[in-house]
Motif scaffolding. Structure first.
Motif, short mmCIF file in Angstrom:
data_model
loop_
_atom_site.label_atom_id
_atom_site.label_comp_id
_atom_site.label_asym_id
_atom_site.label_seq_id
_atom_site.Cartn_x
_atom_site.Cartn_y
_atom_site.Cartn_z
N ALA A 32 0.83 -1.21 0.00
CA ALA A 32 0.00 0.00 0.00
C ALA A 32 0.87 1.26 0.00
O ALA A 32 0.56 2.24 -0.70
CB ALA A 32 -0.93 -0.01 1.21
N ARG A 33 1.94 1.22 0.78
CA ARG A 33 2.84 2.38 0.79
C ARG A 33 3.49 2.58 -0.58
O ARG A 33 3.64 3.70 -1.05
CB ARG A 33 3.92 2.20 1.87
N MET A 34 3.84 1.45 -1.21
CA MET A 34 4.43 1.56 -2.54
C MET A 34 3.43 2.15 -3.53
O MET A 34 3.78 2.97 -4.38
CB MET A 34 4.88 0.17 -3.01
N ARG A 35 2.17 1.71 -3.41
CA ARG A 35 1.13 2.27 -4.29
C ARG A 35 1.00 3.78 -4.08
O ARG A 35 0.92 4.54 -5.05
CB ARG A 35 -0.20 1.58 -3.98
N ASP A 36 0.99 4.19 -2.82
CA ASP A 36 0.82 5.61 -2.53
C ASP A 36 2.03 6.44 -2.96
O ASP A 36 1.89 7.60 -3.34
CB ASP A 36 0.57 5.80 -1.03
N ASP A 37 3.23 5.83 -2.89
CA ASP A 37 4.46 6.57 -3.21
C ASP A 37 5.02 6.16 -4.57
O ASP A 37 6.21 6.36 -4.84
CB ASP A 37 5.53 6.31 -2.13
#
Length: 404
Positions: free
Chosen positions: A231-236
């Motif tokens: 999820a963090r990768m998706r957001d960033d």
């Protein structure tokens, strides 16, 4: 038993009856007892609770028989304010004799016949002992189940909530089912059914065994952390792509410098024995980055996270490889520069010592300079000549008696 003895016994027995009654009511109302009564039990827990309920039923029946004798004795005493000898004998028999008839469930098998159990009577004191034994057994079974549920239910509910939270996160990332999460969900469902219906089957050596539950919780924590990372990768994602793109550009620039240094080394250094630098590292990484973009467009974030991590590792490895290629080629040129610097430093030292005109030093200096300033440069020969120049300089220094 005298009148005073009878009255004292009645007071003592009434107080004892009240305590027994309160204890039995507390046992019936215990949270563990209510949980057992309301649960759909199976296996070991069902068997033990069934035995405990049978004992509890017999316990209440025995208490009822015990109480009837005590009430009958109290009524007899109340009807005879001044009891005669016969009444005292009757009261004594009720209070200390075999006055309590045991319910069928309390009569041992060896005391029964084909036509039914022989009637068996016990004293009030013996009845209390039998009730105490049954109470201890029932209370122990309730306490064991309650302790097991206390130790297992809260962690189970936390694990179930963790699974639901992780499942929602997984669905939000790619809208598909997560195989490992599904497998853990099935295991958690089976474990939850076991904990809720047969907690005593998980008791080992008197303590609830949380090994299976702990393992599931550990896996869920790992999956949750992994998906949170996705999820963090998706957001960033844009920032991460920019970072990888910058690394690829650095790889390509380093490749160009490595090839240039390689060509220079081949022309400037004699027999360099240099392997050819890597080629096309950046281009291959750009192709992989483009493939990831297609996964992003399809919303396949979980799959892409693993691929992106692999791309980052490959980028780091490619950059290190390109830098290594550059170091190999540039290192030879740097070595030539180092030897040139040392030669001039030794010549300056010779001048300070006043031996710069020494014939041997002049000869060696000229030879070293010719080797180092001629392309292609023979580094091995240059190193040898420079070492000879250094030894000759030391010899001159020793002769003049001057040391620095």
């Amino acid at each position: 038993m005298s009148r005073e003895g009878v009255d004292h016994a009645l007071r003592t027995l009434r107080a004892e009856r009240d305590r027994i009654s309160a204890s039995l009511l507390d046992l019936d109302g215990h949270e563990g007892s209510r949980l057992l009564e309301g649960a759909r039990l199976t296996g070991e827990t069902w068997r033990r609770w069934d035995d405990a309920k049978t004992r509890m039923t017999s316990l209440w029946a025995l208490f009822d028989a015990y109480q009837r004798v005590l009430e009958a004795a109290q009524e007899l005493r109340d009807r005879n304010p001044r009891p005669d000898a016969a009444t005292l004998v009757e009261l004594s028999g009720m209070l200390s004799g075999l006055s309590v008839e045991l319910p069928d469930g309390e009569i041992p098998l060896q005391d029964r016949t084909l036509l039914g159990p022989h009637e068996r009577r016990v004293t009030l004191e013996e009845a209390v002992a039998l009730m105490s034994e049954a109470y201890t057994f029932v209370a122990g079974e309730i306490a064991a189940a309650d302790a097991a549920w206390t130790a297992l239910l809260l962690p189970l509910e936390e694990a179930e909530e963790s699974w639901r939270r992780t499942a929602r996160l997984a669905h939000s990332l790619d809208g598909t089912r997560h195989p490992e999460l599904d497998r853990v969900g099935r295991e958690l469902t089976a474990l939850g059914r076991l904990i809720r219906t047969d907690p005593l089957s998980l008791v080992r050596n008197g303590a609830p065994d949380t090994t299976r539950l702990d393992r599931v919780r550990t896996i869920l924590t790992s999956l949750g952390d992994e998906l949170a990372g996705v999820a963090r990768m998706r957001d960033d994602y844009d920032e991460l792509v920019a970072r990888v793109t910058a690394s690829i550009e650095e790889i390509e620039a380093t490749e160009r410098r490595a090839h240039e240094a390689h060509r220079t080394a081949l022309s400037k250094i004699e027999s360099p024995n240099l392997p050819a630098p890597s080629h096309g590292l950046g281009a291959g990484l750009r192709d992989r980055l483009a493939a990831l973009e297609r996964l992003r467009e399809a919303g396949r974030w979980v799959e892409m996270a693993g691929r992106f991590a692999e791309l980052e590792r490959a980028t780091d490895e490619a950059l290190e490889r390109a830098r290594g290629d550059l170091r190999l080629s540039a290192g030879l040129l740097d070595r030539r520069g180092e030897l040139r610097g040392r030669l001039e430093a030794y010549r300056a030292k010779a001048a300070r010592l006043g031996v710069v005109e020494d014939e041997r030093l002049t000869e060696l200096y000229g030879e070293a300079r010719d080797v180092l300033w001629t392309a292609p440069c023979d580094l091995r020969r240059a190193t040898t000549v420079l070492a000879e120049f250094q030894r000759a300089l030391r010899a001159c220094e020793s002769e003049t008696g001057t040391r620095r």
